[in-house]
Design a protein around this motif. Structure first.
Motif, PDB file in Angstrom:
ATOM      1  N   ASN A 277       0.804  -1.215   0.000  1.00 17.58           N
ATOM      2  CA  ASN A 277       0.000   0.000   0.000  1.00 17.58           C
ATOM      3  C   ASN A 277       0.844   1.275   0.000  1.00 17.58           C
ATOM      4  O   ASN A 277       0.398   2.314   0.474  1.00 17.58           O
ATOM      5  CB  ASN A 277      -0.938   0.021   1.216  1.00 17.58           C
ATOM      6  N   SER A 278       2.058   1.196  -0.516  1.00 24.94           N
ATOM      7  CA  SER A 278       2.913   2.376  -0.509  1.00 24.94           C
ATOM      8  C   SER A 278       3.987   2.232  -1.581  1.00 24.94           C
ATOM      9  O   SER A 278       4.113   1.185  -2.217  1.00 24.94           O
ATOM     10  CB  SER A 278       3.558   2.575   0.872  1.00 24.94           C
ATOM     11  N   PRO A 307      -1.229   5.742   0.316  1.00 26.98           N
ATOM     12  CA  PRO A 307      -2.579   6.081  -0.134  1.00 26.98           C
ATOM     13  C   PRO A 307      -3.434   6.628   1.005  1.00 26.98           C
ATOM     14  O   PRO A 307      -3.216   6.308   2.173  1.00 26.98           O
ATOM     15  CB  PRO A 307      -3.118   4.736  -0.643  1.00 26.98           C
ATOM     16  N   PRO A 311      -8.423   5.733  -2.990  1.00 26.73           N
ATOM     17  CA  PRO A 311      -7.161   5.223  -3.546  1.00 26.73           C
ATOM     18  C   PRO A 311      -6.497   6.144  -4.556  1.00 26.73           C
ATOM     19  O   PRO A 311      -5.291   6.086  -4.739  1.00 26.73           O
ATOM     20  CB  PRO A 311      -7.572   3.892  -4.190  1.00 26.73           C
ATOM     21  N   GLU A 312      -7.267   7.019  -5.223  1.00 24.50           N
ATOM     22  CA  GLU A 312      -6.650   7.916  -6.205  1.00 24.50           C
ATOM     23  C   GLU A 312      -5.911   9.081  -5.531  1.00 24.50           C
ATOM     24  O   GLU A 312      -5.114   9.762  -6.176  1.00 24.50           O
ATOM     25  CB  GLU A 312      -7.691   8.459  -7.187  1.00 24.50           C
ATOM     26  N   LYS A 314      -3.177  10.367  -2.690  1.00 23.21           N
ATOM     27  CA  LYS A 314      -2.020   9.848  -1.957  1.00 23.21           C
ATOM     28  C   LYS A 314      -1.292  10.985  -1.253  1.00 23.21           C
ATOM     29  O   LYS A 314      -1.398  12.155  -1.658  1.00 23.21           O
ATOM     30  CB  LYS A 314      -1.074   9.112  -2.897  1.00 23.21           C
TER      31      LYS A 314
END
Length: 347
Positions: A277-278, A307, A311-312, A314
């Motif tokens: 997730n990164s 994120p 999700p779009e 960050k």
């Protein structure tokens, strides 16, 4: 006691038959340690079997630890040899049998390169198709009290990427004001193209230009081309070194400062590492001139990206350095900036 015992048996049998359809409608993944994961096999990709379960959420199991897979519904399977067949998958000892409308095929788990939902497009084919991705980032800082400070930095990037090549356009503007005096006033825009022509080898061409009014640079430009090599080349981890020839120009507003206009080297390192997730990114470029190797420009940027709820969106936390070995009169050689940026990604 007997009626009670008989009733319990009837309920047990009824429960068993009631649960039978649920068991039959589920996929099963078996592992080397004897575990049986019951759920839905979403896909096999990048050496992992992704399973969706009701009791433990989404699980990613190393493909090397899997001994058997059984699916209730047809899936599309691509083997390492390139063969593609759609059908149901059953385990027979250490073998997998794929049964579909086009016949049967027996293989093993380690020979499966990827699976996806039947009727969908092969992810490998989709990856080969060119498509643009975009990002826009902004950070605004302010401070009042003993000192008055305000700063704004905006940037944008457009990337067209396939396994064979990558084309990038980017731009950024940074303005910082402290106690009424400009601490940064810099603009840049550039293009970078890389072609992976043979395995880990690539060639590239890039051009970047802009201005830096705090450093009294009215216009600068660096154009370069050369070869690259991927020291690490994995789906989510790359380390690429570059070496080439450049032309560097820096025009100063102060007539006392001597403009730079010379061919030179172009050396760089690009590193990207994606986690679950990164993402971690490091970029370094070193551009010395042939006329004087002591006259060079060194730029660096490192950031860690995580994120947010959507999700779009960050959050990017990082540091950048810009070092000019021979700046204009009264200008420091090194500029260092620490940033926290909000980033929007879309396609």
């Amino acid at each position: 006691m007997k009626p009670s015992l008989r009733l319990r048996r009837i309920l047990s049998v009824a429960a068993a038959f009631g649960l039978l359809p649920a068991v039959l409608s589920a996929d099963v993944v078996e592992t080397k340690n004897g575990a049986r994961i019951v759920g839905t096999v979403v896909k096999i990709d990048d050496g992992a079997v992704l399973v969706k379960t009701d009791y433990a959420g989404d699980l990613a199991i190393k493909q090397s630890e899997v001994t058997g897979i059984t699916t209730d519904q047809p899936v599309s399977v691509r083997l390492a040899s390139g063969t593609v067949l759609s059908g149901t998958v059953t385990s027979e000892g250490s073998a997998l049998r794929i049964t579909g409308a086009d016949g049967q095929l027996t293989t093993s788990v380690d020979k499966v390169a990827a699976t996806w939902q039947a009727g969908d497009e092969d992810p490998q084919t989709a990856a080969l198709r060119r498509h643009w991705t975009y990002e826009a980032a902004v950070d605004i800082t302010g401070k009042t009290g003993n000192k008055e400070q305000i700063g704004t930095a905006v940037s944008a990037r457009a990337v067209l990427k396939t396994p064979q090549d990558t084309l990038q356009f980017y731009t950024a503007y940074d303005r910082q004001v402290a106690d009424g005096q400009k601490a940064a006033d810099q603009f840049k825009a550039g293009v970078d193209y890389q072609n992976n022509f043979a395995g880990r080898k690539s060639w590239y061409v890039r051009d970047e230009g802009g201005f830096d009014r705090v450093k009294d640079i009215d216009l600068y430009n660096i154009a370069a081309f050369g070869l690259g090599y991927d020291f690490i080349k994995e789906p989510k981890h790359t380390l690429t070194g570059r070496a080439g020839i450049s032309y560097r120009y820096e025009g100063y507003g102060d007539p006392v400062a001597e403009d730079v206009s010379s061919a030179g080297l172009d050396l760089g390192v690009n590193h990207e590492w994606e986690f679950t997730n990164s993402k971690l990114v490091n970029r370094v470029a070193f551009v010395p001139t042939f006329e004087d190797f002591g006259n060079y420009r060194l730029t660096h940027e490192s950031f860690y990206e995580i994120p947010l709820a959507a999700p779009e969106w960050k959050l990017r936390i990082g540091v950048s350095n810009d070092y000019n070995s021979q700046p204009g009169p009264g200008v420091e050689r090194l500029d260092t900036a620490y940033f926290t940026r909000l980033v929007l990604n879309w396609q």
